[in-house]
Structure formats: structure tokens, C-alpha cells
Design a protein around this motif. Structure first.
Motif, mmCIF file in Angstrom:
data_model
loop_
_atom_site.group_PDB
_atom_site.id
_atom_site.type_symbol
_atom_site.label_atom_id
_atom_site.label_comp_id
_atom_site.label_asym_id
_atom_site.label_seq_id
_atom_site.Cartn_x
_atom_site.Cartn_y
_atom_site.Cartn_z
ATOM 1 N N SER A 121 41.177 -4.642 -3.933
ATOM 2 C CA SER A 121 40.371 -5.765 -3.459
ATOM 3 C C SER A 121 38.895 -5.409 -3.564
ATOM 4 C CB SER A 121 40.720 -6.137 -2.008
ATOM 5 O OG SER A 121 40.408 -5.067 -1.135
ATOM 6 N N ILE A 122 38.068 -6.430 -3.599
ATOM 7 C CA ILE A 122 36.617 -6.246 -3.654
ATOM 8 C C ILE A 122 36.003 -6.953 -2.458
ATOM 9 C CG2 ILE A 122 34.501 -6.564 -4.970
ATOM 10 C CD1 ILE A 122 36.155 -6.612 -7.509
ATOM 11 N N ASN A 123 35.234 -6.229 -1.691
ATOM 12 C CA ASN A 123 34.539 -6.825 -0.548
ATOM 13 C C ASN A 123 33.241 -7.440 -1.047
ATOM 14 O OD1 ASN A 123 36.714 -5.890 0.889
ATOM 15 N ND2 ASN A 123 35.639 -4.167 1.795
ATOM 16 N N ALA A 124 32.121 -7.018 -0.516
ATOM 17 C CA ALA A 124 30.847 -7.586 -0.924
ATOM 18 C C ALA A 124 30.471 -7.142 -2.339
ATOM 19 C CB ALA A 124 29.751 -7.171 0.047
ATOM 20 N N VAL A 147 31.629 -3.160 -3.299
ATOM 21 C CA VAL A 147 32.434 -2.324 -2.401
ATOM 22 C C VAL A 147 33.889 -2.623 -2.719
ATOM 23 C CG1 VAL A 147 32.996 -1.761 -0.026
ATOM 24 C CG2 VAL A 147 30.639 -2.374 -0.644
ATOM 25 N N ASN A 181 36.375 -14.450 -8.188
ATOM 26 C CA ASN A 181 37.281 -13.425 -7.664
ATOM 27 C C ASN A 181 38.464 -13.174 -8.603
ATOM 28 O OD1 ASN A 181 35.741 -12.984 -5.350
ATOM 29 N ND2 ASN A 181 36.761 -14.624 -4.222
ATOM 30 N N ARG A 218 38.014 -1.586 -2.801
ATOM 31 C CA ARG A 218 39.162 -0.808 -2.304
ATOM 32 C C ARG A 218 40.131 -0.640 -3.463
ATOM 33 N NH1 ARG A 218 40.638 0.867 2.415
ATOM 34 N NH2 ARG A 218 39.172 -0.493 3.534
ATOM 35 N N THR A 229 29.651 -12.181 -0.147
ATOM 36 C CA THR A 229 30.894 -11.640 0.402
ATOM 37 C C THR A 229 32.087 -12.182 -0.377
ATOM 38 O OG1 THR A 229 31.238 -13.455 1.961
ATOM 39 C CG2 THR A 229 29.813 -11.638 2.683
ATOM 40 N N ASN A 230 33.265 -11.643 -0.096
ATOM 41 C CA ASN A 230 34.441 -12.168 -0.785
ATOM 42 C C ASN A 230 34.786 -13.569 -0.321
ATOM 43 O OD1 ASN A 230 35.376 -11.469 1.714
ATOM 44 N ND2 ASN A 230 36.885 -9.982 1.001
ATOM 45 N N LEU A 233 38.059 3.449 -0.263
ATOM 46 C CA LEU A 233 36.971 2.476 -0.312
ATOM 47 C C LEU A 233 35.803 3.103 -1.057
ATOM 48 C CD1 LEU A 233 36.589 -0.404 0.786
ATOM 49 C CD2 LEU A 233 35.382 0.599 2.728
ATOM 50 N N ASN A 253 31.907 2.624 -2.896
ATOM 51 C CA ASN A 253 30.667 1.889 -3.113
ATOM 52 C C ASN A 253 30.254 2.156 -4.560
ATOM 53 O OD1 ASN A 253 28.419 0.311 -2.437
ATOM 54 N ND2 ASN A 253 27.182 2.133 -2.090
#
Length: 120
Positions: free
Chosen positions: A30-33, A98, A73, A100, A52-53, A106, A108
């Protein structure tokens, strides 16, 4: 292992537009910000815009009203549409995400940077 690959930089006259793209690839869960930063010669790297996601956005004062950040996304891609460019926008632009990974770590992550040059 994850990777960010940017594209879309170049030379443009003041008042022109450019669109930057940044695609993430690799073992992504997954990708956050995601965001864009820039660094001019002799200066620190500063945030330009982030998203953000969920799609919430944040802009530097210098970018607000001229730049638009967006993301797809499904394609793990973030974009930066830059309009009304000014010579002071000249910098190397870096993509940040960011991420995962599939192993739950996680990270960066940074792209390699793409040069944007705005001539007066």
C-alpha cells in the motif's frame, strides 16, 4: 524493493505549464502519502505539495493556486500539474512516497529527481 520513477521535467518559458509524473513500482502492499518536493541550487529541499491516499491535499504557499497534485491509486502514480510557471520555480523536483511493502516494512521513498527550468 520499491522504486519511484519521475518524468515530465524540462525547460519552459515563464507563464507556461508542465506536468510531472511519478510511478511507484516493486513489492508494494500500500502507499500512504505521496508528494512532490523541490530543491534549488544552494537551498534546502522543500515540500511543494502532498496528497494522502484518501485524496486530501496540502500545498506550499508558493504553489497554491498554480499547481495541482493528484494521484491514481490504481497505477501507483502521483502527478503535479504546474501552471503559470515562474523563474523562481526552477529546481530539481523530487517525488516522495511512504510505501508499505509486501513484507510489511514501511519505507520513505524518493525518486531520482527531475529538472524543471523556467526561463524569463
Amino acid at each position: 524493493q520499491v522504486q519511484l520513477v519521475e518524468s515530465g521535467g524540462g525547460l519552459v518559458q515563464a507563464g507556461g505549464s508542465l506536468r510531472l509524473s511519478c510511478a511507484a513500482s516493486g513489492s508494494i502492499f500500500s502507499i500512504n502519502a505521496m508528494g512532490w518536493y523541490r530543491q534549488a541550487p544552494g537551498k534546502q529541499r522543500d515540500l511543494v505539495a502532498s496528497i494522502t491516499n484518501g485524496g486530501s491535499t496540502n500545498y506550499a504557499n508558493s504553489a497554491r493556486g498554480r499547481f495541482t497534485i493528484s494521484r491514481d491509486n490504481g497505477k501507483n502514480t502521483v502527478y503535479l500539474q504546474m501552471n503559470s510557471l515562474k523563474p523562481e520555480d526552477t529546481a530539481v523536483y523530487y517525488c516522495n512516497a511512504v510505501i508499505r511493502t509486501a513484507t510489511s516494512s514501511l519505507n520513505n521513498c524518493w525518486g531520482q529527481g527531475t529538472q524543471v527550468t523556467v526561463s524569463s
